[in-house]
Scaffold this active site. Structure first.
Site, PDB file in Angstrom:
ATOM      1  CD  GLU A 188       1.884 -10.722 -12.713  1.00 48.04           C
ATOM      2  OE1 GLU A 188       1.953  -9.944 -13.680  1.00 48.04           O
ATOM      3  OE2 GLU A 188       0.867 -10.846 -12.007  1.00 48.04           O
ATOM      4  CD  GLU A 190       5.577   8.291   0.163  1.00 50.77           C
ATOM      5  OE1 GLU A 190       5.418   9.447  -0.264  1.00 50.77           O
ATOM      6  OE2 GLU A 190       4.794   7.352  -0.058  1.00 50.77           O
TER       7      GLU A 190
END
Length: 267
Positions: free
Chosen positions: A79, A110
């Site tokens: 963004e 992860e």
């Protein structure tokens, strides 16, 4: 360390609650999040300061995370270009498991302590840059390994976690610890912890971009004009700054491609 994000919910029998009660109780829990963020403001200030300083000197901001935390970093990074008109490689979000993991969980991604540094090296990371690890629990191996390697190579490191005294925070020079407590659904850190991380990311990227001169007054003068709504918003900004009628302001904006350039062209 005490892993508050994994503690039992303050509520039980969720499946038997009426919808109105479910919503009220979730909302009651959500109300605690901004107060937890407020306690971390001094830590956030330190992180903002170092990121802005590094970026002024040609550095970049990298987010690394897994699952919800990784997705939030990718969202914040993606963004920045349309909002502030910065290059796409100024703020980079990296998620364990690669872009596939944005939409679909990648099993055990992860848990790899070495992969984050490998992922960062694809961007030719240097000592000018900053790496911020995002991990609700503060125990994610992918993030811990990435921060430790980054620090060894002279890269400034920060983190956003939701437990105190975590391994992730210990691996970061500028830790941000927002202790949000047990989730409404036990262990579902996409809820309060995710909200807290999003709030901190909003603060971090917005404050840094303001420090870098990407906001004037309170306006996104460098935003990308990527749809009609933003073109209309930009036109109104040009009108307010120059006193031009709407048609002339729109034409000037179209010619120069940004509010800042349009306004500066008349000075």
């Amino acid at each position: 360390m005490e892993i508050n994000t994994e503690k039992d919910s303050n509520y039980n029998g969720l499946e038997s609650m009426p919808v109105a009660e479910l919503l009220q109780n979730i909302n009651n829990e959500d109300k605690t999040v901004p107060l937890a963020v407020e306690k971390a403001l001094p830590q956030i200030e330190k992180l903002v300061t170092v990121v802005a300083e590094r970026m002024r000197n040609g550095g970049r901001l990298f987010y690394i995370g897994a699952g919800t935390s990784g997705r939030l970093g990718v969202v914040d990074a993606s963004e920045c270009p349309p909002t502030f008109g910065v290059p796409f490689d100024w703020v980079v979000g990296i998620i364990a498991g690669g872009d596939t993991a944005i939409r679909k969980a990648v099993e055990f991604a992860e848990d790899d302590r070495e992969q984050a540094w490998k992922d960062l090296q694809k961007f030719n990371i240097t000592g000018k840059d900053v790496v911020v690890g995002i991990a609700a629990s503060g125990t994610t191996p992918y993030v811990i390994g990435g921060l430790k390697k980054a620090k060894q190579h002279g890269v400034a490191t920060g983190c956003i976690v939701c437990n105190a005294g975590s391994p992730v925070a210990a691996a970061a020079e500028y830790p941000v610890e927002v202790v949000t407590g047990p989730e409404f659904v036990t262990g579902s850190t996409r809820m309060k912890a995710g909200t807290a991380q999003k709030l901190v990311l909003n603060m971090l990227s917005t404050s840094v971009m303001i420090q870098l001169g990407r906001v004037k007054g309170n306006k996104m003068v460098d935003m990308q004009l990527s749809n009609n709504k933003l073109v209309h918003r930009g036109t109104r900004m040009v009108m307010a700054e120059t006193g031009l009628p709407e048609e002339e302001a729109a034409e000037l904006l179209k010619k120069h491609g940004s509010v800042r350039k349009a306004v500066d062209s008349l000075r």
